[in-house]
Design a protein around this motif. Structure first.
Motif, PDB file in Angstrom:
ATOM      1  N   PRO A 188      20.605  27.043  37.749  1.00 20.42           N
ATOM      2  CA  PRO A 188      20.188  27.168  39.153  1.00 20.42           C
ATOM      3  C   PRO A 188      21.200  27.859  40.071  1.00 20.42           C
ATOM      4  CG  PRO A 188      21.018  24.973  38.758  1.00 20.42           C
ATOM      5  CD  PRO A 188      21.087  25.677  37.439  1.00 20.42           C
ATOM      6  N   ARG A 189      22.271  28.397  39.512  1.00 18.44           N
ATOM      7  CA  ARG A 189      23.252  29.115  40.326  1.00 18.44           C
ATOM      8  C   ARG A 189      22.896  30.609  40.395  1.00 18.44           C
ATOM      9  NH1 ARG A 189      26.706  25.752  37.127  1.00 18.44           N
ATOM     10  NH2 ARG A 189      27.738  24.137  38.375  1.00 18.44           N
ATOM     11  N   ASN A 190      23.400  31.227  41.437  1.00 24.86           N
ATOM     12  CA  ASN A 190      23.325  32.686  41.589  1.00 24.86           C
ATOM     13  C   ASN A 190      21.901  33.241  41.582  1.00 24.86           C
ATOM     14  OD1 ASN A 190      26.175  32.811  41.586  1.00 24.86           O
ATOM     15  ND2 ASN A 190      26.192  32.805  39.332  1.00 24.86           N
ATOM     16  N   VAL A 191      20.949  32.438  42.066  1.00 26.93           N
ATOM     17  CA  VAL A 191      19.587  32.948  42.236  1.00 26.93           C
ATOM     18  C   VAL A 191      19.559  33.725  43.550  1.00 26.93           C
ATOM     19  CG1 VAL A 191      17.174  32.346  42.595  1.00 26.93           C
ATOM     20  CG2 VAL A 191      18.550  31.092  40.913  1.00 26.93           C
ATOM     21  N   PRO A 192      19.182  34.990  43.547  1.00 24.13           N
ATOM     22  CA  PRO A 192      19.268  35.816  44.761  1.00 24.13           C
ATOM     23  C   PRO A 192      18.191  35.463  45.776  1.00 24.13           C
ATOM     24  CG  PRO A 192      18.230  37.046  43.001  1.00 24.13           C
ATOM     25  CD  PRO A 192      18.675  35.751  42.390  1.00 24.13           C
ATOM     26  N   ASP A 193      18.409  35.923  46.974  1.00 26.92           N
ATOM     27  CA  ASP A 193      17.355  35.845  47.989  1.00 26.92           C
ATOM     28  C   ASP A 193      16.158  36.676  47.531  1.00 26.92           C
ATOM     29  OD1 ASP A 193      16.452  35.416  50.928  1.00 26.92           O
ATOM     30  OD2 ASP A 193      16.291  37.588  50.589  1.00 26.92           O
ATOM     31  N   THR A 194      14.967  36.220  47.857  1.00 27.41           N
ATOM     32  CA  THR A 194      13.750  36.867  47.348  1.00 27.41           C
ATOM     33  C   THR A 194      13.671  38.337  47.748  1.00 27.41           C
ATOM     34  OG1 THR A 194      12.685  34.720  47.717  1.00 27.41           O
ATOM     35  CG2 THR A 194      11.261  36.562  47.105  1.00 27.41           C
TER      36      THR A 194
ATOM     37  N   THR B 264       7.160  33.898  45.613  1.00 25.51           N
ATOM     38  CA  THR B 264       7.252  34.612  46.889  1.00 25.51           C
ATOM     39  C   THR B 264       8.370  34.084  47.770  1.00 25.51           C
ATOM     40  OG1 THR B 264       5.638  33.134  47.956  1.00 25.51           O
ATOM     41  CG2 THR B 264       4.780  35.095  46.853  1.00 25.51           C
ATOM     42  N   ASN B 265       9.000  32.976  47.362  1.00 27.64           N
ATOM     43  CA  ASN B 265      10.119  32.409  48.129  1.00 27.64           C
ATOM     44  C   ASN B 265      10.996  31.632  47.153  1.00 27.64           C
ATOM     45  OD1 ASN B 265      11.740  31.577  50.299  1.00 27.64           O
ATOM     46  ND2 ASN B 265      10.613  29.657  50.456  1.00 27.64           N
ATOM     47  N   TYR B 266      12.116  32.252  46.742  1.00 23.50           N
ATOM     48  CA  TYR B 266      12.897  31.709  45.630  1.00 23.50           C
ATOM     49  C   TYR B 266      13.648  30.425  45.955  1.00 23.50           C
ATOM     50  CZ  TYR B 266      12.125  35.873  42.774  1.00 23.50           C
ATOM     51  OH  TYR B 266      11.561  36.864  42.009  1.00 23.50           O
ATOM     52  N   GLY B 267      13.806  30.069  47.209  1.00 22.52           N
ATOM     53  CA  GLY B 267      14.551  28.842  47.478  1.00 22.52           C
ATOM     54  C   GLY B 267      14.672  28.540  48.947  1.00 22.52           C
ATOM     55  N   ASN B 268      15.181  27.325  49.219  1.00 20.55           N
ATOM     56  CA  ASN B 268      15.530  26.908  50.572  1.00 20.55           C
ATOM     57  C   ASN B 268      16.809  26.081  50.477  1.00 20.55           C
ATOM     58  OD1 ASN B 268      14.692  24.396  49.604  1.00 20.55           O
ATOM     59  ND2 ASN B 268      12.703  24.483  50.642  1.00 20.55           N
ATOM     60  N   ASP B 269      17.069  25.223  51.446  1.00 24.33           N
ATOM     61  CA  ASP B 269      18.336  24.487  51.477  1.00 24.33           C
ATOM     62  C   ASP B 269      18.455  23.446  50.367  1.00 24.33           C
ATOM     63  OD1 ASP B 269      19.093  25.928  53.652  1.00 24.33           O
ATOM     64  OD2 ASP B 269      18.429  24.438  55.126  1.00 24.33           O
TER      65      ASP B 269
ATOM     66  N   ALA C 115      15.993  23.416  47.389  1.00 20.59           N
ATOM     67  CA  ALA C 115      15.185  23.736  46.210  1.00 20.59           C
ATOM     68  C   ALA C 115      15.440  25.184  45.802  1.00 20.59           C
ATOM     69  CB  ALA C 115      13.705  23.522  46.496  1.00 20.59           C
ATOM     70  N   VAL C 116      15.319  25.450  44.481  1.00 21.18           N
ATOM     71  CA  VAL C 116      15.529  26.803  43.991  1.00 21.18           C
ATOM     72  C   VAL C 116      14.632  27.039  42.783  1.00 21.18           C
ATOM     73  CG1 VAL C 116      17.486  26.086  42.545  1.00 21.18           C
ATOM     74  CG2 VAL C 116      17.259  28.487  43.197  1.00 21.18           C
ATOM     75  N   TYR C 117      14.128  28.265  42.698  1.00 24.13           N
ATOM     76  CA  TYR C 117      13.171  28.678  41.668  1.00 24.13           C
ATOM     77  C   TYR C 117      13.878  29.544  40.634  1.00 24.13           C
ATOM     78  CZ  TYR C 117       9.011  31.328  39.965  1.00 24.13           C
ATOM     79  OH  TYR C 117       8.034  31.926  39.216  1.00 24.13           O
ATOM     80  N   SER C 118      13.501  29.408  39.365  1.00 29.43           N
ATOM     81  CA  SER C 118      14.225  30.071  38.281  1.00 29.43           C
ATOM     82  C   SER C 118      13.834  31.525  38.085  1.00 29.43           C
ATOM     83  CB  SER C 118      14.005  29.322  36.968  1.00 29.43           C
ATOM     84  OG  SER C 118      12.650  29.436  36.545  1.00 29.43           O
TER      85      SER C 118
END
Length: 703
Positions: A91-97, A516-521, A523-526
């Protein structure tokens, strides 16, 4: 035989060994300890009795058995496939969508070949090089992640010592066949396998779909069939044709051999009394097709069977009970409708709410209900009890779920029932249910089992690891919640999308994480995978302590390609970990729940995570599917429907183990036997204890 063994292990968490020969001391013990160590790596362990028994087997036998046991539990937990992730450091280094998409577009424009595929008017992510497909191997993923740090909170599921395979299979067969709850499709398939293997048959098979499966074996053996309605014969004909015994989907009947035609027509002739013919119009088209295969005109001795096909063709009238009841109610003759329904106690109780709202004499309706309760099935009594305990409080909406798990809601426009009317009906039901329950003797109930819902229907629930009935509540431990989906397409490109809908306490102020939205404060999507020829996995991480929404609803959307039950494989599950644990995106010993995805809908809502007023998180089991669109489903499009459906399930007061435990305690005696109800059976129970776990909870539903 190996498949049957794996089935027993997965369904009962028991390893069938029986009276296998013992071997030389030492070699078997070493192999047994090696097996236990391998099992711990995927979150399982051998009980003391199993470990001792394995240690007495020949070493080679332990190695062979261990390979089969390990394969069975790895499949149960979802570790039989390689779970890669789109972003290698997840779950690290997931970029902004938007940053990620812009980067892909920039790379495409710098590549002349790729740039030719990018249309100036539209941006198609699927056309961008690198989007939706793994850019690294599974070995690269493993190298990028540290080993999982084992902690005491990791799941350890105990495998118990079983008897012989024949004995274990028979016990599972009798349990499934004798269930009062309609079975899941997977259970029917298991029942068919067990019926072909087991020589004995259960004395009582209450559910008609299960009876049809057993009748398949009886028909093949030339034995008398277990039928008491004409529909039983139709179900059997569908089953032996490889069709749907639930009669939900049409069946293409095969050609029957003459002995089979004679047996089916003979059974039909025995039950085709005039009153039973009213069931025929409900499945008119299937009866017509079956008549073309059975040739009833060749068997004039079965004249009553021929009448069934006359009704199907419209040549003979067969007014049913339902039509006569509806006619009476339409004319305002509630008393006449009640009198008709007393011939079918279950039907009367299912219509009780309507009868109480339309009749001028609720006392007379309740008197009839009290008489009907004495002979109706236990499942009907429990279903009505749950219904009535939800009738006094206003509901956000009425929720309906069909046998394939597809749900929908509608506004609740029913007139309210008087409290004294509901109280009397509930008292009648409680008394009758208590009368039917067995004497528990000394009753011991695991507190974690109290909020498990009673399995009044198994149809929407796909079996798997840690599965509980719809409406159940269970605790969520750990700081990190990670849910996952894995799928592998069968014939065409298939794109599933894992998403999470997050809502406030009033089921509004929606936020989501998806492709369409990889994450917030918190949660994060793979990352989004759009092709699963070799299998694909997606994950979403939720940091529970940081969550700004108390409701989190995982969803799986079919964006393109094969339905859940068309794919070669599709399953969903969730894991929990502590903050200091590292590990791969998928770690089997942290998996708390895993089951197959299936159903007719294009959007799956397996469960919801809820934060209570005490700050603790719990999971509410949904087992729901939405119809969705043929393609391009996404969380933004199903937000309103999902919110309303989930709210209807969450706020419903389901009938739980807590209710039955209260009735059992009221009935308990000083007898010398013990009944234990829990998520798992602990060691040290008295010999002869009757144990009920989620896998066997259906056995507690009274007949």
């Amino acid at each position: 035989m190996d498949d049957l063994e794996s089935l027993v292990i997965a369904r009962r968490l028991r390893v069938p060994i029986g009276d296998a020969p013992t071997g030389e001391s030492g070699w078997g013990e070493v192999a047994a300890r090696q097996l236990d160590a391998a099992l711990l790596s995927v979150g399982f362990t051998c009980s003391a009795a199993l470990l001792d028994r394995l240690g007495k087997l020949p070493g080679a036998a332990v190695v062979d058995l261990g390979a089969r046991v390990l394969a069975a539990v790895r499949h149960l937990v979802g570790d039989h496939v390689r779970h890669n992730a789109y972003f290698i450091d997840f779950p690290r280094n997931v970029p902004d969508t938007m940053e990620f998409w812009a980067g892909l577009l920039r790379e495409a424009l710098l590549d002349p070949v790729a740039a030719a595929r990018v249309q100036p008017a539209t941006l198609d992510l699927l056309a961008l090089p690198g989007y939706g497909r793994y850019q690294h191997s599974y070995a690269d993923l493993l190298a990028a992640h540290a080993e999982l740090i084992p902690l005491a909170g990791d799941r350890v599921t105990v495998l118990e010592l079983g008897a012989s395979l024949e004995s274990e299979a028979r016990e599972l067969y009798f349990s499934l066949a004798g269930s009062e709850a309609p079975p899941a499709a997977e259970d029917l398939a298991v029942l068919r396998t067990l019926a072909a293997f087991c020589a004995d048959e259960p004395e009582r098979v209450p559910v008609r779909e299960s009876r049809a499966v057993i009748n398949e074996m009886r028909l093949a053996a030339g034995r008398p069939l277990l039928v008491d309605t004409v529909t039983d014969v139709l179900r059997l004909a569908c089953g032996v044709s490889g069709g749907d015994v639930t009669l939900t989907a049409p069946t293409r009947f095969r050609s029957f051999r003459r002995p089979e035609r004679r047996a089916l027509l003979r059974a039909l002739d025995q039950v085709a009394a005039p009153a039973k013919l009213a069931d025929v119009p409900r499945h008119r088209e299937q009866w017509k097709r079956l008549g073309e295969r059975l040739h009833p005109h060749e068997y004039p001795q079965f004249s009553r069977a021929a009448q069934v096909f006359e009704v199907a063709r419209g040549e003979r009238r067969a007014p049913g009970l339902d039509s006569r009841v509806e006619a009476a109610l339409s004319a305002g003759l509630t008393g006449d409708a009640v009198e008709l329904l007393e011939r079918a106690p279950g039907a009367l109780l299912r219509r009780l709410d309507h009868l109480l709202r339309t009749g001028a004499d609720p006392g007379g309706v309740l008197d009839a209900a009290e008489r009907a309760a004495a002979t109706a099935s236990g499942r009907v009594l429990l279903s009505l009890r749950e219904h009535l305990q939800n009738r006094l409080a206003p509901a956000p909406g009425r929720v309906f779920v069909n046998r394939r798990g597809r749900g929908w809601t509608t506004a609740d426009t029913r007139a309210r029932l008087e409290e004294d009317v509901v109280a009397r009906a509930v008292a009648v039901l409680d008394e009758e249910i208590t009368r039917r329950l067995p004497d528990p003797g000394a009753l011991v109930v695991d507190p974690e089992m109290l909020d498990v819902a009673l399995p009044l229907s198994g149809k929407p629930v796909a079996p798997g690891l840690g599965m509980l009935p719809r409406g159940s509540l269970s605790r969520v431990d750990g700081e990190l919640l990670r849910f996952f989906v894995h799928w592998r397409q069968a014939e065409r490109r298939t794109d599933y999308d894992l998403s999470a809908l997050m809502l406030d306490a009033s089921y509004g102020d929606a936020e989501h994480v998806s492709w369409t939205n990889y994450g917030n404060d918190f949660a994060v999507y793979s990352g989004d995978l759009t092709d699963a020829a070799d299998g694909a996995s997606e994950f979403i991480d939720i940091r529970l302590a940081r969550a700004t929404r108390p409701i989190v609803i995982p969803q799986v959307h079919i964006y393109a390609g094969e339905a859940f039950d068309e794919a070669a494989e599709a399953f969903f599950g969730y894991m929990t970990r502590e903050a200091e644990q590292e590990g791969r995106p998928f770690e089997p010993r942290t998996v708390r729940m895993k089951s197959d995805l299936r159903g007719a809908g294009r959007v799956a809502l397996p469960l919801a995570f809820l934060r209570g007023d005490d700050g603790a998180w719990r999971v509410k089991w949904l087992h729901l599917y939405l119809k969705g669109h043929p393609s391009f489903n996404q969380v933004e499009g199903s937000r309103v429907t999902s919110s309303l459906l989930v709210r209807s399930i969450v706020e419903r007061d389901h009938l739980r183990v807590r209710y039955l435990a209260g009735l059992l305690r009221r009935k308990g005696s000083a007898s010398d036997h013990t009944t234990y109800i829990g998520l798992r059976a602990p060691a040290g129970l008295p010999e002869g204890t009757r144990v009920f776990t989620p896998a066997t909870l259906h056995e507690l539903i009274p007949a």
